[in-house]
Design a protein around this motif. Sequence first.
Motif, PDB file in Angstrom:
ATOM      1  N   ILE A  43      64.342  27.195  80.986  1.00 58.67           N
ATOM      2  CA  ILE A  43      64.490  25.781  80.602  1.00 58.67           C
ATOM      3  C   ILE A  43      63.130  25.140  80.317  1.00 58.67           C
ATOM      4  CG2 ILE A  43      66.650  25.511  81.859  1.00 58.67           C
ATOM      5  CD1 ILE A  43      65.067  24.111  84.083  1.00 58.67           C
ATOM      6  N   GLY A  44      62.107  25.979  80.146  1.00 58.93           N
ATOM      7  CA  GLY A  44      60.786  25.471  79.800  1.00 58.93           C
ATOM      8  C   GLY A  44      59.970  24.973  80.970  1.00 58.93           C
ATOM      9  N   LEU A  45      60.416  25.258  82.204  1.00 62.20           N
ATOM     10  CA  LEU A  45      59.685  24.800  83.387  1.00 62.20           C
ATOM     11  C   LEU A  45      58.709  25.898  83.808  1.00 62.20           C
ATOM     12  CD1 LEU A  45      59.563  22.376  85.357  1.00 62.20           C
ATOM     13  CD2 LEU A  45      61.124  23.641  86.849  1.00 62.20           C
ATOM     14  N   ASP A  46      57.590  25.960  83.087  1.00 61.57           N
ATOM     15  CA  ASP A  46      56.609  27.004  83.355  1.00 61.57           C
ATOM     16  C   ASP A  46      55.476  26.453  84.222  1.00 61.57           C
ATOM     17  OD1 ASP A  46      55.226  25.403  81.581  1.00 61.57           O
ATOM     18  OD2 ASP A  46      55.278  26.836  79.928  1.00 61.57           O
ATOM     19  N   PHE A  47      54.477  27.295  84.506  1.00 58.62           N
ATOM     20  CA  PHE A  47      53.382  26.882  85.375  1.00 58.62           C
ATOM     21  C   PHE A  47      52.639  25.671  84.824  1.00 58.62           C
ATOM     22  CE2 PHE A  47      53.508  31.361  87.023  1.00 58.62           C
ATOM     23  CZ  PHE A  47      53.734  31.032  88.346  1.00 58.62           C
ATOM     24  N   SER A  48      52.373  25.660  83.517  1.00 52.17           N
ATOM     25  CA  SER A  48      51.583  24.561  82.953  1.00 52.17           C
ATOM     26  C   SER A  48      52.340  23.235  83.026  1.00 52.17           C
ATOM     27  CB  SER A  48      51.203  24.876  81.503  1.00 52.17           C
ATOM     28  OG  SER A  48      52.351  25.076  80.697  1.00 52.17           O
ATOM     29  N   ARG A  49      53.647  23.267  82.768  1.00 49.04           N
ATOM     30  CA  ARG A  49      54.422  22.021  82.828  1.00 49.04           C
ATOM     31  C   ARG A  49      54.499  21.511  84.264  1.00 49.04           C
ATOM     32  NH1 ARG A  49      60.409  20.912  80.147  1.00 49.04           N
ATOM     33  NH2 ARG A  49      60.578  18.736  80.782  1.00 49.04           N
ATOM     34  N   LEU A  50      54.717  22.422  85.213  1.00 46.92           N
ATOM     35  CA  LEU A  50      54.744  22.002  86.606  1.00 46.92           C
ATOM     36  C   LEU A  50      53.405  21.428  87.038  1.00 46.92           C
ATOM     37  CD1 LEU A  50      56.823  24.802  88.400  1.00 46.92           C
ATOM     38  CD2 LEU A  50      57.341  22.362  88.332  1.00 46.92           C
TER      39      LEU A  50
END
Length: 465
Positions: free
Chosen positions: A316-323
């Motif tokens: 769902i696009g919740l990767d390390f950079s977004r977090l």
Amino acid sequence: MIDRTFSLPPLVLSIDGNSFEITPQLWQKNQQQKDLLLRYFALPLQENETTLWLGIDDLTNLSACETFSFLTGKVVEPVVLEGEHLKFLLQSLSPQSSLYEQDSQNFYNIEDKIIYEPIVNKTDEPVIQLLDQIFEYALKKKASDIHFEPQANYLQVRFRVDGVLQLQPAITTTLTNRVISRLKLLAKLDISETRLPQDGRFHFKTTFSDVLDFRLSTLPTHFGEKAVLRLQQNKPIQLNFAELGMTDDQQNVLQQALSQPQGLILVTGPTGSGKTITLYTALQWLNDISKHILTAEDPIEIELPGIIQTQVNNQIGLDFSRLLRTFLRQDPDIIMLGEIRDNETASIALRAAQTGHLVLSTLHTNDAMSALSRLQQLGIKSYEIENTLLLVIAQRLVRKSLANSEEYKGRIGIYQFLQPHFIDNQISYQTDFSNLRESALEKIKVGITNITEVERVLGKANDEA
């Protein structure tokens, strides 16, 4: 409370003023549903013509009540027992024999392989019982992974214990597809999809253990689907740096770095080198009510009470950079990233470490010095590294050798620390050991491990770059 000041048999329980007399006959009467008792963690306590009193450890265990009501045709009255007491009762009335400790009548040989083929009848659930026993035995052996590998005539089973794969009794080929399908059902995967790899996870409560956390990965092969389970006990850990294998000097250096209000601490090494446990131990040391600690993990391997842990979800696009970008808006003091993988994550992590946050993460490099070049490959400027880097830890895990024995028990870390040093406004990077082999030699000298094990992990001396 349960009064256990009595002897067996019969076993008399006094619960909330009510007495229950449990006899072996009642257990034997339900022996045909033994696999269900183990599966639902339930025990018949007493019955009459219309009612069955069923011992369970949680009133929300409605599936157990419904199942036994259907089987007996009686009204089920749940009786809540403490989990440890329920385990005691199950063990006392019918000690469970492990799959790997059964009589040889259920085993036969194919090409010198021990094959398990359960005796099947109308009331058996062989796959459920088999997997429960395998999980129990893997826990007993302290395995980190379970491999189910289809061969031409059997399903090969191997456990990874202390980093080394060990062959276990194989499973008859007639159960291969059912075992893999059962695992996929537990992980809520598509059992009809056998051509593509799938990944999932599930919790499993074995009869005599805590809740286990499993990560499942499937892979199509020539003889069918292969499955690998990563096994984790999802409970708080109690570790310290000395138990990990760090020297007194290394512990002091790490604790000094962890005490800084901002900066970057990196742990490096290949998969399976113990990086995550090092980070968890550091977080546990840091954890107190005055600090806001956030983690981004893939996956969350151990729950740490008091720390806010978040699972990466790339689908769902919740990767390390977004977090990480979100974390910076959450007023954190300390951030832990499971891994720095790309330029975006590296850039945000360095920026966070420069702006009042202590950042902990991992890199996949062979030694501590290589972390500097790896950050540069990810687009980080040298001056950014100089302004933020507090410490780099390179590590591996080696098995601990027993005195006068070729056997091993447990593993311990070997470490190389790299620190920045400033002399006359010039920066240099120094390591406490020239390489990991030199660090390992210190443990060989005091008899913790041996040269054979070190060479297994690091290769022979002339192989090391």
